[in-house]
Motif scaffolding. Structure first.
Motif, PDB file in Angstrom:
ATOM      1  N   UNK A  59       0.594  -1.195  -0.146  1.00 40.23           N
ATOM      2  CA  UNK A  59      -0.232   0.065   0.247  1.00 40.23           C
ATOM      3  C   UNK A  59       0.693   1.038   0.175  1.00 40.23           C
ATOM      4  N   UNK A  60       0.339   2.280   0.548  1.00 39.60           N
ATOM      5  CA  UNK A  60       1.045   3.664  -0.122  1.00 39.60           C
ATOM      6  C   UNK A  60       2.034   3.431   1.147  1.00 39.60           C
ATOM      7  N   UNK A  61       2.159   2.915   2.559  1.00 41.39           N
ATOM      8  CA  UNK A  61       2.813   3.048   3.471  1.00 41.39           C
ATOM      9  C   UNK A  61       3.858   2.302   3.485  1.00 41.39           C
ATOM     10  N   UNK A  62       3.468   1.161   1.972  1.00 42.09           N
ATOM     11  CA  UNK A  62       4.908   0.667   2.200  1.00 42.09           C
ATOM     12  C   UNK A  62       4.812  -1.111   2.389  1.00 42.09           C
ATOM     13  N   UNK A  63       3.667  -1.329   3.070  1.00 44.16           N
ATOM     14  CA  UNK A  63       3.159  -2.424   3.709  1.00 44.16           C
ATOM     15  C   UNK A  63       2.251  -3.063   2.483  1.00 44.16           C
ATOM     16  N   UNK A  64       2.036  -4.277   3.308  1.00 43.24           N
ATOM     17  CA  UNK A  64       1.458  -5.343   2.106  1.00 43.24           C
ATOM     18  C   UNK A  64       0.043  -4.747   2.659  1.00 43.24           C
ATOM     19  N   UNK A  65      -1.193  -5.109   1.527  1.00 43.49           N
ATOM     20  CA  UNK A  65      -2.181  -4.199   1.649  1.00 43.49           C
ATOM     21  C   UNK A  65      -3.074  -5.477   1.971  1.00 43.49           C
ATOM     22  N   UNK A  66      -3.998  -5.563   2.809  1.00 39.44           N
ATOM     23  CA  UNK A  66      -4.694  -6.454   3.680  1.00 39.44           C
ATOM     24  C   UNK A  66      -5.509  -6.452   2.814  1.00 39.44           C
ATOM     25  N   UNK A  67      -5.916  -5.706   1.377  1.00 47.85           N
ATOM     26  CA  UNK A  67      -6.428  -6.883   0.171  1.00 47.85           C
ATOM     27  C   UNK A  67      -5.663  -7.976  -0.313  1.00 47.85           C
ATOM     28  N   UNK A  68      -4.470  -7.847  -0.142  1.00 44.57           N
ATOM     29  CA  UNK A  68      -3.524  -9.001  -0.738  1.00 44.57           C
ATOM     30  C   UNK A  68      -3.181 -10.168  -0.169  1.00 44.57           C
ATOM     31  N   UNK A  69      -3.923 -10.383   1.165  1.00 43.91           N
ATOM     32  CA  UNK A  69      -3.476 -11.269   1.646  1.00 43.91           C
ATOM     33  C   UNK A  69      -4.298 -12.908   0.964  1.00 43.91           C
ATOM     34  N   UNK A  70      -5.182 -12.535   0.947  1.00 48.65           N
ATOM     35  CA  UNK A  70      -6.346 -13.609   0.181  1.00 48.65           C
ATOM     36  C   UNK A  70      -5.231 -14.608  -1.088  1.00 48.65           C
ATOM     37  N   UNK A  71      -4.770 -13.511  -2.274  1.00 49.42           N
ATOM     38  CA  UNK A  71      -4.108 -13.449  -2.846  1.00 49.42           C
ATOM     39  C   UNK A  71      -2.534 -13.935  -2.963  1.00 49.42           C
ATOM     40  N   UNK A  72      -2.009 -13.690  -1.769  1.00 48.78           N
ATOM     41  CA  UNK A  72      -0.971 -14.651  -1.031  1.00 48.78           C
ATOM     42  C   UNK A  72      -0.781 -15.639  -0.844  1.00 48.78           C
ATOM     43  N   UNK A  73      -1.809 -15.857  -0.212  1.00 51.71           N
ATOM     44  CA  UNK A  73      -2.643 -17.237   0.150  1.00 51.71           C
ATOM     45  C   UNK A  73      -2.532 -18.425  -1.093  1.00 51.71           C
ATOM     46  N   UNK A  74      -2.747 -17.351  -2.210  1.00 54.05           N
ATOM     47  CA  UNK A  74      -3.208 -18.819  -3.105  1.00 54.05           C
ATOM     48  C   UNK A  74      -1.833 -18.897  -4.303  1.00 54.05           C
ATOM     49  N   UNK A  75      -1.075 -17.575  -3.839  1.00 52.58           N
ATOM     50  CA  UNK A  75       0.193 -18.369  -4.671  1.00 52.58           C
ATOM     51  C   UNK A  75       1.000 -19.065  -3.199  1.00 52.58           C
ATOM     52  N   UNK A  76       0.702 -19.103  -2.645  1.00 54.17           N
ATOM     53  CA  UNK A  76       1.406 -20.723  -1.544  1.00 54.17           C
ATOM     54  C   UNK A  76       0.734 -21.755  -2.257  1.00 54.17           C
ATOM     55  N   UNK A  77      -0.531 -21.798  -1.638  1.00 57.71           N
ATOM     56  CA  UNK A  77      -1.590 -23.121  -2.098  1.00 57.71           C
ATOM     57  C   UNK A  77      -1.470 -23.514  -3.065  1.00 57.71           C
ATOM     58  N   UNK A  78      -1.369 -22.465  -4.278  1.00 60.26           N
ATOM     59  CA  UNK A  78      -1.397 -23.232  -5.540  1.00 60.26           C
ATOM     60  C   UNK A  78      -0.548 -23.785  -6.063  1.00 60.26           C
ATOM     61  N   UNK A  79       1.056 -23.857  -5.944  1.00 61.59           N
ATOM     62  CA  UNK A  79       1.717 -24.946  -6.231  1.00 61.59           C
ATOM     63  C   UNK A  79       1.642 -25.976  -5.034  1.00 61.59           C
ATOM     64  N   UNK A  80       1.457 -26.038  -4.371  1.00 60.97           N
ATOM     65  CA  UNK A  80       1.457 -27.329  -3.218  1.00 60.97           C
ATOM     66  C   UNK A  80       0.336 -28.935  -4.268  1.00 60.97           C
ATOM     67  N   UNK A  81      -0.957 -27.871  -4.260  1.00 56.32           N
ATOM     68  CA  UNK A  81      -1.608 -29.404  -4.991  1.00 56.32           C
ATOM     69  C   UNK A  81      -1.662 -28.892  -6.611  1.00 56.32           C
ATOM     70  N   UNK A  82      -0.704 -27.820  -7.340  1.00 57.60           N
ATOM     71  CA  UNK A  82      -0.659 -27.996  -9.217  1.00 57.60           C
ATOM     72  C   UNK A  82       0.815 -29.364  -8.698  1.00 57.60           C
TER      73      UNK A  82
END
Length: 156
Positions: free
Chosen positions: A29-52
């Protein structure tokens, strides 16, 4: 100025799986921290390779198995500390519950060394029938993969 690559992390967890993921500039976000709304996407980035890696994926040919056709029913997260800047974090995830047509993940966003928990939460998913959009049972293959993610006391 010397640039050095980060040493590879061998994530060690007692149950579930820990996946290193990259945090990019556009996750901030504008403060240089991970935007709260991105955590769901980041979780997908972790779970998807496991299942793939275990044969369950969506690509240009479509679904590899019907189990990939699922919807998120619930997503809840508690933030403890901000993730500052781009880089790499670990996402530790596991299953608390595995039902006939649903599953409930638990997850934690951790520092690379695993000592700091930035956020934790849960995500429930429901497998859907593609034609009716109604809940449908997991296949034996998905149940086998999912069972490997169950926390030991949940698997008993």
């Amino acid at each position: 100025m010397t640039h050095t690559a980060l040493a590879p992390v061998e994530p060690k967890v007692d149950y579930g799986h820990a996946e290193p993921i990259a945090i990019y500039f556009d996750d901030l976000d504008a403060m240089g921290i991970v935007h709260n709304a991105r955590y769901a996407v980041l979780l997908e980035r972790a779970v998807t390779p496991y299942w793939t890696a275990r044969g369950h994926y969506l690509d240009h040919n479509g679904l590899s198995t019907p189990d990939v056709f699922h919807a998120v029913r619930e997503f809840a997260i508690t933030y403890h500390l901000p993730i500052r800047g781009a880089g790499e974090v670990l996402v530790h995830f596991w299953l608390d519950k595995l039902g006939e047509t649903s599953a409930q993940y638990r997850f934690r966003f951790l520092s690379r060394d695993g000592r700091t928990c930035y956020a934790e939460g849960k995500r429930a998913i429901v497998k859907l029938d593609q034609a009716t959009l109604r809940p449908a049972p997991w296949t034996a293959s998905a149940r086998e993969v999912a069972t490997s993610l169950l926390k030991p006391e949940e698997a008993a």
